[in-house]
Scaffold this active site. Sequence first.
Site, PDB file in Angstrom:
ATOM      1  N   HIS A 106      55.739 -26.166  -4.414  1.00 29.17           N
ATOM      2  CA  HIS A 106      56.977 -25.564  -4.331  1.00 29.17           C
ATOM      3  C   HIS A 106      57.602 -24.636  -5.640  1.00 29.17           C
ATOM      4  O   HIS A 106      57.869 -23.570  -5.483  1.00 29.17           O
ATOM      5  CB  HIS A 106      58.481 -26.430  -4.055  1.00 29.17           C
ATOM      6  CG  HIS A 106      58.174 -26.991  -2.709  1.00 29.17           C
ATOM      7  ND1 HIS A 106      58.237 -28.647  -2.740  1.00 29.17           N
ATOM      8  CD2 HIS A 106      58.110 -26.695  -1.431  1.00 29.17           C
ATOM      9  CE1 HIS A 106      58.347 -28.869  -1.378  1.00 29.17           C
ATOM     10  NE2 HIS A 106      57.995 -28.009  -0.550  1.00 29.17           N
ATOM     11  N   LYS A 113      66.294 -36.579  11.311  1.00 34.51           N
ATOM     12  CA  LYS A 113      64.860 -36.593  10.234  1.00 34.51           C
ATOM     13  C   LYS A 113      65.015 -37.954   9.596  1.00 34.51           C
ATOM     14  O   LYS A 113      66.127 -38.029   9.025  1.00 34.51           O
ATOM     15  CB  LYS A 113      64.678 -35.513   9.791  1.00 34.51           C
ATOM     16  CG  LYS A 113      63.128 -35.029   9.889  1.00 34.51           C
ATOM     17  CD  LYS A 113      63.036 -33.584   9.008  1.00 34.51           C
ATOM     18  CE  LYS A 113      61.758 -33.299   8.383  1.00 34.51           C
ATOM     19  NZ  LYS A 113      61.406 -32.131   7.879  1.00 34.51           N
ATOM     20  N   ARG A 145      50.160 -21.959   2.942  1.00 33.93           N
ATOM     21  CA  ARG A 145      48.850 -22.655   2.314  1.00 33.93           C
ATOM     22  C   ARG A 145      47.759 -22.294   3.201  1.00 33.93           C
ATOM     23  O   ARG A 145      46.540 -22.366   2.587  1.00 33.93           O
ATOM     24  CB  ARG A 145      49.239 -23.869   2.244  1.00 33.93           C
ATOM     25  CG  ARG A 145      50.046 -24.400   1.205  1.00 33.93           C
ATOM     26  CD  ARG A 145      50.818 -25.845   1.482  1.00 33.93           C
ATOM     27  NE  ARG A 145      51.621 -25.961   2.666  1.00 33.93           N
ATOM     28  CZ  ARG A 145      52.391 -26.856   2.993  1.00 33.93           C
ATOM     29  NH1 ARG A 145      52.567 -27.864   2.005  1.00 33.93           N
ATOM     30  NH2 ARG A 145      53.266 -26.809   4.138  1.00 33.93           N
ATOM     31  N   SER A 186      54.393 -32.103   0.513  1.00 33.65           N
ATOM     32  CA  SER A 186      55.261 -33.235   0.264  1.00 33.65           C
ATOM     33  C   SER A 186      54.973 -34.574   1.060  1.00 33.65           C
ATOM     34  O   SER A 186      55.057 -35.537   0.802  1.00 33.65           O
ATOM     35  CB  SER A 186      56.893 -32.934   0.696  1.00 33.65           C
ATOM     36  OG  SER A 186      57.487 -31.985  -0.090  1.00 33.65           O
TER      37      SER A 186
HETATM   38  P1  ADP Z   1      59.611 -27.777   5.481  1.00 33.68           P
HETATM   39  O1  ADP Z   1      60.318 -29.122   6.003  1.00 33.68           O
HETATM   40  O2  ADP Z   1      60.465 -26.699   6.018  1.00 33.68           O
HETATM   41  O3  ADP Z   1      58.176 -27.625   6.010  1.00 33.68           O
HETATM   42  P2  ADP Z   1      58.806 -28.342   2.811  1.00 33.68           P
HETATM   43  O4  ADP Z   1      59.854 -28.800   1.634  1.00 33.68           O
HETATM   44  O5  ADP Z   1      57.731 -28.977   3.244  1.00 33.68           O
HETATM   45  O6  ADP Z   1      59.952 -27.796   4.103  1.00 33.68           O
HETATM   46  O7  ADP Z   1      58.460 -26.612   2.549  1.00 33.68           O
HETATM   47  C1  ADP Z   1      59.225 -25.746   2.150  1.00 33.68           C
HETATM   48  C2  ADP Z   1      58.490 -24.283   1.850  1.00 33.68           C
HETATM   49  O8  ADP Z   1      57.562 -24.698   0.942  1.00 33.68           O
HETATM   50  C3  ADP Z   1      57.533 -23.864   3.121  1.00 33.68           C
HETATM   51  O9  ADP Z   1      57.457 -22.499   3.098  1.00 33.68           O
HETATM   52  C4  ADP Z   1      56.146 -24.362   2.788  1.00 33.68           C
HETATM   53  O10 ADP Z   1      55.254 -23.685   3.288  1.00 33.68           O
HETATM   54  C5  ADP Z   1      56.271 -24.137   1.067  1.00 33.68           C
HETATM   55  N1  ADP Z   1      55.280 -24.988   0.689  1.00 33.68           N
HETATM   56  C6  ADP Z   1      55.221 -26.352   0.659  1.00 33.68           C
HETATM   57  N2  ADP Z   1      54.189 -26.831   0.003  1.00 33.68           N
HETATM   58  C7  ADP Z   1      53.551 -25.658  -0.882  1.00 33.68           C
HETATM   59  C8  ADP Z   1      52.421 -25.535  -1.394  1.00 33.68           C
HETATM   60  N3  ADP Z   1      51.595 -26.402  -1.925  1.00 33.68           N
HETATM   61  N4  ADP Z   1      51.962 -24.196  -1.794  1.00 33.68           N
HETATM   62  C9  ADP Z   1      52.667 -23.035  -1.130  1.00 33.68           C
HETATM   63  N5  ADP Z   1      53.898 -23.271  -0.609  1.00 33.68           N
HETATM   64  C10 ADP Z   1      54.137 -24.371  -0.165  1.00 33.68           C
END
Ligand code: ADP
Length: 151
Positions: free
Chosen positions: A17, A41, A90, A127
């Site tokens: 992130h 959730k 990703r 995450s």
């Molecule tokens: P959600 O519950 O909407 O998937 P996340 O917190 O998992 O929320 O992710 C928020 C954003 O960050 C999403 O656009 C996700 O694709 C991006 N993201 C998460 N991890 C990475 C990473 N390692 N590299 C690039 N983008 C990421």
Amino acid sequence: MKKAIFPGSFDPITNGHIDIIQRALPLFDEIVIAIGVNSNKKYMFSLEERKSFIEKTFEGEAKVSVKTYEGLTVNFCERINASFILRGLRNPADFEFEKAIAHTNRSLSDIETVFLLTSTETSFISSSIVREVIQNHGDYDHLVPKAVTGS
Ligand code: ADP
């Protein structure tokens, strides 16, 4: 003024992130990290913890703020006058998922979704993997910012 939101669960915020946010900083005047609240959730970290991890990580970065929201992301954008949604990609699975959401959001509003491709060093981080490592007592310092590990 170009204002974007970066929506997500951030359970917890990871170096993936952070990479996306830092690389988006030159593109926007303001980035609001928007923690979506979904009462159905189950989260590992409470909303307060998730918010505090992000606030500590971006302390001193004037362009970044953190907010929480419920309901549709586009409605939240309209409420705070943000014209852009920032998302990270990703892999092809992210693309397919994000494509449907971005098209839906465009059908509901004029808000544009801006995608940045993950950096090679952080492309494997999610995450959910971090939560898995934490649950199994593995070392996760290299996957998340210091605010999360408390070190
Ligand atoms: P959600 O519950 O909407 O998937 P996340 O917190 O998992 O929320 O992710 C928020 C954003 O960050 C999403 O656009 C996700 O694709 C991006 N993201 C998460 N991890 C990475 C990473 N390692 N590299 C690039 N983008 C990421």
